[in-house]
Design a protein around this motif. Sequence first.
Motif, PDB file in Angstrom:
ATOM      1  N   ILE A 242       0.840  -1.190   0.000  1.00  0.00           N
ATOM      2  CA  ILE A 242       0.000   0.000   0.000  1.00  0.00           C
ATOM      3  C   ILE A 242       0.881   1.248   0.000  1.00  0.00           C
ATOM      4  N   VAL A 243       0.478   2.240  -0.787  1.00  0.00           N
ATOM      5  CA  VAL A 243       1.172   3.531  -0.804  1.00  0.00           C
ATOM      6  C   VAL A 243       0.251   4.564  -0.161  1.00  0.00           C
ATOM      7  N   GLU A 244       0.810   5.410   0.686  1.00  0.00           N
ATOM      8  CA  GLU A 244       0.001   6.432   1.341  1.00  0.00           C
ATOM      9  C   GLU A 244       0.822   7.693   1.558  1.00  0.00           C
ATOM     10  N   LEU A 245       0.143   8.815   1.684  1.00  0.00           N
ATOM     11  CA  LEU A 245       0.817  10.077   1.965  1.00  0.00           C
ATOM     12  C   LEU A 245       1.360  10.070   3.387  1.00  0.00           C
ATOM     13  N   THR A 246       2.528  10.684   3.573  1.00  0.00           N
ATOM     14  CA  THR A 246       3.033  10.905   4.918  1.00  0.00           C
ATOM     15  C   THR A 246       2.338  12.133   5.501  1.00  0.00           C
ATOM     16  N   ASP A 247       2.602  12.425   6.767  1.00  0.00           N
ATOM     17  CA  ASP A 247       2.026  13.635   7.369  1.00  0.00           C
ATOM     18  C   ASP A 247       2.457  14.881   6.592  1.00  0.00           C
ATOM     19  N   LEU A 248       3.736  14.884   6.165  1.00  0.00           N
ATOM     20  CA  LEU A 248       4.232  16.016   5.383  1.00  0.00           C
ATOM     21  C   LEU A 248       3.523  16.101   4.038  1.00  0.00           C
ATOM     22  N   GLY A 249       3.421  14.972   3.342  1.00  0.00           N
ATOM     23  CA  GLY A 249       2.754  14.958   2.051  1.00  0.00           C
ATOM     24  C   GLY A 249       1.297  15.351   2.174  1.00  0.00           C
ATOM     25  N   ARG A 250       0.645  14.879   3.225  1.00  0.00           N
ATOM     26  CA  ARG A 250      -0.774  15.178   3.439  1.00  0.00           C
ATOM     27  C   ARG A 250      -0.984  16.663   3.696  1.00  0.00           C
ATOM     28  N   SER A 251      -0.123  17.245   4.530  1.00  0.00           N
ATOM     29  CA  SER A 251      -0.283  18.658   4.874  1.00  0.00           C
ATOM     30  C   SER A 251      -0.024  19.548   3.655  1.00  0.00           C
ATOM     31  N   ARG A 252       0.923  19.158   2.809  1.00  0.00           N
ATOM     32  CA  ARG A 252       1.209  19.971   1.629  1.00  0.00           C
ATOM     33  C   ARG A 252       0.107  19.849   0.580  1.00  0.00           C
ATOM     34  N   MET A 253      -0.434  18.658   0.415  1.00  0.00           N
ATOM     35  CA  MET A 253      -1.562  18.499  -0.508  1.00  0.00           C
ATOM     36  C   MET A 253      -2.784  19.252   0.015  1.00  0.00           C
ATOM     37  N   GLU A 254      -2.977  19.207   1.329  1.00  0.00           N
ATOM     38  CA  GLU A 254      -4.087  19.938   1.949  1.00  0.00           C
ATOM     39  C   GLU A 254      -3.944  21.436   1.679  1.00  0.00           C
ATOM     40  N   ALA A 255      -2.713  21.961   1.836  1.00  0.00           N
ATOM     41  CA  ALA A 255      -2.475  23.383   1.606  1.00  0.00           C
ATOM     42  C   ALA A 255      -2.736  23.742   0.146  1.00  0.00           C
ATOM     43  N   PHE A 256      -2.318  22.869  -0.778  1.00  0.00           N
ATOM     44  CA  PHE A 256      -2.528  23.125  -2.199  1.00  0.00           C
ATOM     45  C   PHE A 256      -4.022  23.144  -2.536  1.00  0.00           C
ATOM     46  N   VAL A 257      -4.735  22.104  -2.095  1.00  0.00           N
ATOM     47  CA  VAL A 257      -6.160  21.996  -2.411  1.00  0.00           C
ATOM     48  C   VAL A 257      -6.930  23.179  -1.834  1.00  0.00           C
ATOM     49  N   LYS A 258      -6.613  23.552  -0.594  1.00  0.00           N
ATOM     50  CA  LYS A 258      -7.314  24.673   0.045  1.00  0.00           C
ATOM     51  C   LYS A 258      -7.053  25.984  -0.701  1.00  0.00           C
ATOM     52  N   LYS A 259      -5.811  26.179  -1.123  1.00  0.00           N
ATOM     53  CA  LYS A 259      -5.471  27.423  -1.821  1.00  0.00           C
ATOM     54  C   LYS A 259      -6.233  27.527  -3.141  1.00  0.00           C
ATOM     55  N   GLN A 260      -6.331  26.385  -3.880  1.00  0.00           N
ATOM     56  CA  GLN A 260      -7.055  26.418  -5.152  1.00  0.00           C
ATOM     57  C   GLN A 260      -8.538  26.675  -4.927  1.00  0.00           C
ATOM     58  N   ALA A 261      -9.117  26.041  -3.893  1.00  0.00           N
ATOM     59  CA  ALA A 261     -10.536  26.250  -3.605  1.00  0.00           C
ATOM     60  C   ALA A 261     -10.793  27.693  -3.169  1.00  0.00           C
ATOM     61  N   ASP A 262      -9.888  28.247  -2.351  1.00  0.00           N
ATOM     62  CA  ASP A 262     -10.039  29.626  -1.893  1.00  0.00           C
ATOM     63  C   ASP A 262     -10.034  30.611  -3.054  1.00  0.00           C
ATOM     64  N   ARG A 263      -9.178  30.332  -4.031  1.00  0.00           N
ATOM     65  CA  ARG A 263      -9.091  31.223  -5.185  1.00  0.00           C
ATOM     66  C   ARG A 263     -10.404  31.249  -5.962  1.00  0.00           C
ATOM     67  N   LEU A 264     -11.116  30.118  -5.917  1.00  0.00           N
ATOM     68  CA  LEU A 264     -12.408  30.037  -6.605  1.00  0.00           C
ATOM     69  C   LEU A 264     -13.565  30.457  -5.714  1.00  0.00           C
ATOM     70  N   GLY A 265     -13.250  30.793  -4.453  1.00  0.00           N
ATOM     71  CA  GLY A 265     -14.300  31.171  -3.526  1.00  0.00           C
ATOM     72  C   GLY A 265     -15.191  30.002  -3.128  1.00  0.00           C
ATOM     73  N   LEU A 266     -14.605  28.811  -3.060  1.00  0.00           N
ATOM     74  CA  LEU A 266     -15.365  27.590  -2.760  1.00  0.00           C
ATOM     75  C   LEU A 266     -14.758  26.897  -1.541  1.00  0.00           C
ATOM     76  N   PRO A 267     -15.179  27.268  -0.324  1.00  0.00           N
ATOM     77  CA  PRO A 267     -14.641  26.628   0.863  1.00  0.00           C
ATOM     78  C   PRO A 267     -14.909  25.120   0.843  1.00  0.00           C
ATOM     79  N   LEU A 268     -13.949  24.357   1.361  1.00  0.00           N
ATOM     80  CA  LEU A 268     -14.098  22.898   1.431  1.00  0.00           C
ATOM     81  C   LEU A 268     -14.764  22.503   2.731  1.00  0.00           C
ATOM     82  N   ASP A 269     -15.553  21.391   2.688  1.00  0.00           N
ATOM     83  CA  ASP A 269     -16.139  20.914   3.933  1.00  0.00           C
ATOM     84  C   ASP A 269     -15.129  20.022   4.658  1.00  0.00           C
TER      85      ASP A 269
END
Length: 269
Positions: A242-269
């Motif tokens: 099984i392959v999975e994100l580490t805490d570092l990978g997860r936090s960076r992907m989270e930051a990326f996804v949130k930034k893209q959603a924020d730019r579109l004005g679409l908060p994530l649940d």
Amino acid sequence: MMDDDQKEKPRVLLVDDDPDVLIELSEGLAALGLPALTADTPVEAIDLVQRNEQLQVVVTDLQMPRIDGIELLQKLTMLRRKRPLATIIITGHASLDRAVGALRLNAVDFLQKPVLAEEVAHAVRRAFALVEDSQRAVAAALANGNGETPAKTVNRPNYLKALVAARADRDAIFQSGLFSDPAWDMLLDLAMAEAGGRPISVTSLCIASGAPTTTALRRIDELKEAGLLDRRPDPVDRRRIIVELTDLGRSRMEAFVKKQADRLGLPLD
């Protein structure tokens, strides 16, 4: 919650145009306590899904006449919007490229032929667990209110799927060779799998990347060295990694996804 009559009915549907495969897998699953309905055409599979509400998992081949496996999954998604089916893909080496499209449809697992009934049973039990988790989440949402997503709030797994779909659009509009490195694609796939509660194996990740296996494996090693992902043996099937994100990978992907959603004005649940 299913009643006793539903529990006694098969919750698995096997779809393959090879009758020998159907017989071997259905008999093997039955011996392992997982009775299954069988269909040798996608048309028959659609009919069985319509007539059997208790079905939860579809195990299907990709290479079939008239309606192929990918089109079948698309049709089943339309049929079962309220109670979606978990899907497991079985295919031969000749159709590995088409398996990428199936993984984009949120398939739970990908198995390469020849496949043993034990491997299918292991994937089916994982799929059952994911279905049950999804049903509990829906029940919890309904218990807390009407279960509807607040206005202008984007469901995280769906948003990640949109990002993955955008990649397919990019390749259709531009020359796909311009964007050949799979590292980012792998991180997106891992984030989407994690958001959906779906474990992803090294094999599935390599296939989903669309890159040659040697290239994909090299990128997995590089991402591991960068501390963004990790590998571990499947606790149930030690042959599966099984392959999975580490805490570092997860936090960076989270930051990326949130930034893209924020730019579109679409908060994530």
